[in-house]
Design a protein around this motif. Structure first.
Motif, PDB file in Angstrom:
ATOM      1  N   ASN A  32      15.477  32.184 -23.848  1.00  0.00           N
ATOM      2  CA  ASN A  32      16.268  32.321 -22.630  1.00  0.00           C
ATOM      3  C   ASN A  32      16.980  31.005 -22.329  1.00  0.00           C
ATOM      4  OD1 ASN A  32      17.487  33.243 -20.334  1.00  0.00           O
ATOM      5  ND2 ASN A  32      15.625  33.540 -19.145  1.00  0.00           N
ATOM      6  N   LYS A  33      16.238  29.880 -22.236  1.00  0.00           N
ATOM      7  CA  LYS A  33      16.884  28.585 -22.019  1.00  0.00           C
ATOM      8  C   LYS A  33      17.416  28.042 -23.342  1.00  0.00           C
ATOM      9  CE  LYS A  33      16.101  24.112 -19.853  1.00  0.00           C
ATOM     10  NZ  LYS A  33      17.215  24.280 -18.899  1.00  0.00           N
ATOM     11  N   GLY A  34      18.555  27.406 -23.311  1.00  0.00           N
ATOM     12  CA  GLY A  34      19.095  26.782 -24.512  1.00  0.00           C
ATOM     13  C   GLY A  34      18.518  25.394 -24.721  1.00  0.00           C
ATOM     14  N   GLY A 142      19.821  33.093 -22.563  1.00  0.00           N
ATOM     15  CA  GLY A 142      20.149  34.159 -21.621  1.00  0.00           C
ATOM     16  C   GLY A 142      19.507  35.480 -21.999  1.00  0.00           C
ATOM     17  N   PRO A 165       7.669  21.984 -23.025  1.00  0.00           N
ATOM     18  CA  PRO A 165       6.619  22.101 -22.010  1.00  0.00           C
ATOM     19  C   PRO A 165       7.112  21.942 -20.571  1.00  0.00           C
ATOM     20  CG  PRO A 165       6.106  20.408 -23.682  1.00  0.00           C
ATOM     21  CD  PRO A 165       7.524  20.779 -23.848  1.00  0.00           C
ATOM     22  N   GLN A 166       8.399  21.671 -20.380  1.00  0.00           N
ATOM     23  CA  GLN A 166       8.937  21.473 -19.030  1.00  0.00           C
ATOM     24  C   GLN A 166       8.875  22.739 -18.200  1.00  0.00           C
ATOM     25  OE1 GLN A 166      12.919  19.961 -20.237  1.00  0.00           O
ATOM     26  NE2 GLN A 166      12.878  19.132 -18.165  1.00  0.00           N
ATOM     27  N   ALA A 167       8.685  22.589 -16.895  1.00  0.00           N
ATOM     28  CA  ALA A 167       8.634  23.750 -15.996  1.00  0.00           C
ATOM     29  C   ALA A 167       9.899  24.600 -16.092  1.00  0.00           C
ATOM     30  CB  ALA A 167       8.425  23.288 -14.554  1.00  0.00           C
ATOM     31  N   VAL A 168      11.073  23.945 -16.131  1.00  0.00           N
ATOM     32  CA  VAL A 168      12.308  24.728 -16.141  1.00  0.00           C
ATOM     33  C   VAL A 168      12.447  25.531 -17.424  1.00  0.00           C
ATOM     34  CG1 VAL A 168      13.619  23.365 -14.482  1.00  0.00           C
ATOM     35  CG2 VAL A 168      13.606  22.664 -16.881  1.00  0.00           C
ATOM     36  N   GLU A 171       9.772  28.489 -17.132  1.00  0.00           N
ATOM     37  CA  GLU A 171      10.139  29.588 -16.226  1.00  0.00           C
ATOM     38  C   GLU A 171      11.196  30.487 -16.870  1.00  0.00           C
ATOM     39  OE1 GLU A 171      11.089  27.218 -12.758  1.00  0.00           O
ATOM     40  OE2 GLU A 171      13.236  27.288 -13.104  1.00  0.00           O
ATOM     41  N   ASP A 172      12.030  29.916 -17.715  1.00  0.00           N
ATOM     42  CA  ASP A 172      12.996  30.749 -18.450  1.00  0.00           C
ATOM     43  C   ASP A 172      12.295  31.517 -19.565  1.00  0.00           C
ATOM     44  OD1 ASP A 172      14.944  29.816 -16.805  1.00  0.00           O
ATOM     45  OD2 ASP A 172      15.980  28.611 -18.310  1.00  0.00           O
ATOM     46  N   ILE A 174       9.254  32.684 -19.577  1.00  0.00           N
ATOM     47  CA  ILE A 174       8.563  33.848 -18.994  1.00  0.00           C
ATOM     48  C   ILE A 174       9.540  35.018 -18.855  1.00  0.00           C
ATOM     49  CG2 ILE A 174       7.313  34.731 -16.982  1.00  0.00           C
ATOM     50  CD1 ILE A 174       6.492  31.921 -16.314  1.00  0.00           C
ATOM     51  N   LYS A 175      10.785  34.682 -18.470  1.00  0.00           N
ATOM     52  CA  LYS A 175      11.787  35.739 -18.320  1.00  0.00           C
ATOM     53  C   LYS A 175      12.132  36.379 -19.658  1.00  0.00           C
ATOM     54  CE  LYS A 175      13.599  33.756 -14.141  1.00  0.00           C
ATOM     55  NZ  LYS A 175      14.741  33.254 -13.365  1.00  0.00           N
ATOM     56  N   GLY A 178       9.487  38.777 -20.294  1.00  0.00           N
ATOM     57  CA  GLY A 178       9.721  39.947 -19.443  1.00  0.00           C
ATOM     58  C   GLY A 178      10.804  40.858 -20.003  1.00  0.00           C
ATOM     59  N   GLU A 220      -1.338  32.144 -19.441  1.00  0.00           N
ATOM     60  CA  GLU A 220      -0.922  32.933 -18.272  1.00  0.00           C
ATOM     61  C   GLU A 220      -0.418  34.307 -18.696  1.00  0.00           C
ATOM     62  OE1 GLU A 220       2.038  30.933 -15.848  1.00  0.00           O
ATOM     63  OE2 GLU A 220       2.705  32.818 -14.927  1.00  0.00           O
TER      64      GLU A 220
ATOM     65  N   GLY B  34      22.951  25.066 -24.106  1.00  0.00           N
ATOM     66  CA  GLY B  34      21.948  24.884 -23.063  1.00  0.00           C
ATOM     67  C   GLY B  34      21.048  23.697 -23.360  1.00  0.00           C
ATOM     68  N   GLY B  35      20.276  23.291 -22.359  1.00  0.00           N
ATOM     69  CA  GLY B  35      19.232  22.297 -22.569  1.00  0.00           C
ATOM     70  C   GLY B  35      19.718  20.886 -22.814  1.00  0.00           C
ATOM     71  N   THR B  64      20.993  34.423 -15.470  1.00  0.00           N
ATOM     72  CA  THR B  64      19.798  34.850 -16.211  1.00  0.00           C
ATOM     73  C   THR B  64      18.771  33.730 -16.370  1.00  0.00           C
ATOM     74  OG1 THR B  64      20.675  34.353 -18.422  1.00  0.00           O
ATOM     75  CG2 THR B  64      21.190  36.515 -17.516  1.00  0.00           C
ATOM     76  N   ASN B  67      17.836  27.333 -13.019  1.00  0.00           N
ATOM     77  CA  ASN B  67      16.826  26.271 -12.950  1.00  0.00           C
ATOM     78  C   ASN B  67      17.004  25.355 -11.739  1.00  0.00           C
ATOM     79  OD1 ASN B  67      16.989  25.990 -16.532  1.00  0.00           O
ATOM     80  ND2 ASN B  67      15.384  26.974 -15.346  1.00  0.00           N
ATOM     81  N   THR B  70      13.990  25.102  -8.988  1.00  0.00           N
ATOM     82  CA  THR B  70      12.862  24.238  -9.349  1.00  0.00           C
ATOM     83  C   THR B  70      13.256  22.768  -9.282  1.00  0.00           C
ATOM     84  OG1 THR B  70      11.883  25.925 -10.749  1.00  0.00           O
ATOM     85  CG2 THR B  70      11.252  23.658 -11.223  1.00  0.00           C
ATOM     86  N   GLY B 106       9.487  34.468 -12.970  1.00  0.00           N
ATOM     87  CA  GLY B 106       9.293  35.290 -14.158  1.00  0.00           C
ATOM     88  C   GLY B 106      10.094  36.581 -14.198  1.00  0.00           C
ATOM     89  N   THR B 107      10.784  36.908 -13.111  1.00  0.00           N
ATOM     90  CA  THR B 107      11.550  38.160 -13.105  1.00  0.00           C
ATOM     91  C   THR B 107      12.793  38.021 -13.973  1.00  0.00           C
ATOM     92  OG1 THR B 107      10.890  38.404 -10.812  1.00  0.00           O
ATOM     93  CG2 THR B 107      12.628  39.893 -11.620  1.00  0.00           C
ATOM     94  N   PRO B 108      12.889  38.778 -15.076  1.00  0.00           N
ATOM     95  CA  PRO B 108      14.086  38.631 -15.913  1.00  0.00           C
ATOM     96  C   PRO B 108      15.278  39.374 -15.310  1.00  0.00           C
ATOM     97  CG  PRO B 108      12.635  40.302 -16.861  1.00  0.00           C
ATOM     98  CD  PRO B 108      11.951  39.780 -15.610  1.00  0.00           C
ATOM     99  N   ASP B 240      10.719  18.571 -12.744  1.00  0.00           N
ATOM    100  CA  ASP B 240       9.754  19.660 -12.555  1.00  0.00           C
ATOM    101  C   ASP B 240       9.149  19.642 -11.159  1.00  0.00           C
ATOM    102  OD1 ASP B 240      10.197  20.509 -15.095  1.00  0.00           O
ATOM    103  OD2 ASP B 240       8.148  20.254 -15.814  1.00  0.00           O
TER     104      ASP B 240
END
Lengths: 274, 274
Positions: A32-34, A142, A165-168, A171-172, A174-175, A178, A220, B34-35, B64, B67, B70, B106-108, B240
């Motif tokens: 999802n995240k690049g 995406g 390992p970054q939060a941002v 969180e992507d 996890i999506k 999903g 998780e 990205g990133g 989608t 960030n 956060t 986490g909602t995609p 973060d």
């Protein structure tokens, strides 16, 4: 865009996944995240699988930002220059196809979603991939058209999620998990990339992107952690030079970690009921 | 999706850019890849501009993978939890809006292109942004729907391209520049991010992502290099924790480099003929 009953083939994505003749296992690499190392994992996983004797293909599904050609040492647009149509080209023991083979350096692909979907569909179904044990699909960032189309078109055996390992990034990620659940694609696990950096000057380790996030995320979500790949100081340089780390420096910590990922992926595949 | 003549308003993107009432200067932050730190630059540029006394808004156009919440210390989905409709919220002296304010963790968002276009259009035109000197738009990776819609809908004064010095990031950055040229948006310059890493243990500098690429790219494209931002060991941790570096550690090397970017952007704006 409505489905057109009576016009099969006009909206192939409504027909559900279609097998790719000769291809036994399709694996999707997503994040999802690049910029988290998705293409790095895709390239090195493909080569690591080929090093075990398997026949492997690599499909670059990033239409607007294809980086696989550079990472594999192909010149941008070389097929167009040689007046060739798009086809899969062999290097490092794997077959690779990317829209970047047709696009001269710097040419932007300013396409809306339906064109993106059509592009990835053609890479999947219109190229003669031949006989493959594994076809690795490198998805773009995406959870929009390219990913949706691939999940609906290809019988994907499993998805591998890459995250720093970054939060941002997490969180992507996890999506992404999903999205695969929504689209009924099994998730094989998480690869934590850039887990830590070892200073080439003093040898000390710095967890720039806060190590451990990948393990917590896997926990998780109840999916396996497939590996933790360090940010090796010379890895970006090798990638820019078209030298994937598992081929160029198979004994390095990053290459070893990627080889472990490859083994765990084949284990996960072996456990899928057929 | 065909344009519907006789139904104005149904396809607003065909009407060309519309001013956003009260907003004087719209700036787009893009990278294609990205990133690379696009959102980091967007957040810190917005706060740095606000620190000079300007009124500033920040629009997260990544539907989608948003960030910004956060990074600014907002809990994912907090507005939905409080039964609030989407609106811009103030923090660190700037007004921020993101679809992430409505989405639980986490909602995609598994949307095809037309929905993505509609989402960014609503963030731009349907929120009461109020009186702003600057509205910073953080674009998602890629050169597809979100970016195209923003460029066609918003009167963007200038685009700022973020890249790491790696070849794969630079080749995507060139495409972002190409997209803006196609869509008639001026490019103000390049920000090179993660230029080098300073080991917190020994103080030695390592150019992990191969420094100098941003300068060469700016040179090749004939656009200014707006700044070189180091990969500071504690920056991902602060991000973060929702603490943008220019607010949390204004004297740090990364924050100082970002403040220079802000000054060069206002200089570039001042030079635009009105």
């Amino acid at each position: 865009m409505m489905a057109q009953p009576g016009h099969p083939g006009h909206q192939p994505r409504d027909d559900g996944p279609k097998t790719v003749p000769g291809v036994r296992n399709i694996l999707a690499i997503a994040s999802n995240k690049g910029g988290v190392g998705k293409s790095t994992v895709a390239v090195n996983l493909a080569i690591a699988l080929a090093q075990t004797g398997a026949s492997v293909g690599l499909l670059d599904a990033d239409i607007t930002g294809p980086n696989i050609p550079t990472m594999m040492g192909f010149e941008a647009g070389f097929m167009a220059k040689q007046n060739q149509g798009l086809h899969a080209e062999s290097r490092y023991g794997i077959k690779v196809a990317s829209l970047g083979f047709l696009l001269p350096r710097g040419t932007p692909v300013v396409w809306r979603g339906p064109m993106i979907g059509s592009g990835v569909r053609q890479l999947l179904h219109d190229l003669p991939w031949g006989d493959l044990d594994y076809l690795i699909i490198d998805l773009p960032p995406g959870t929009s058209d390219a990913s949706m189309t691939m999940c609906q078109e290809a019988p994907i055996a499993g998805a591998i999620i890459v995250s720093t390992p970054q939060a941002v990034a997490l969180e992507d990620a996890i999506k992404a998990v999903g999205m695969f659940e929504k689209l009924n694609v099994p998730v094989f696990g998480i690869v934590e990339n850039m887990s830590y950096f070892v200073c080439p000057h003093c040898g000390e380790r710095t967890e720039i992107f806060l190590a451990g996030g990948g393990a917590r995320l896997a926990d998780e979500l109840g999916v396996p952690l497939l590996g933790q790949v360090p940010l090796q100081a010379n890895l970006p340089g090798l990638a820019d030079a078209g030298q994937p780390i598992v081929a160029a420096e198979p004994q390095s910590p990053a290459a070893q970690a990627l080889a472990v990922v490859a083994r765990r992926v084949t284990d996960a595949l072996a456990a899928v009921p057929r």
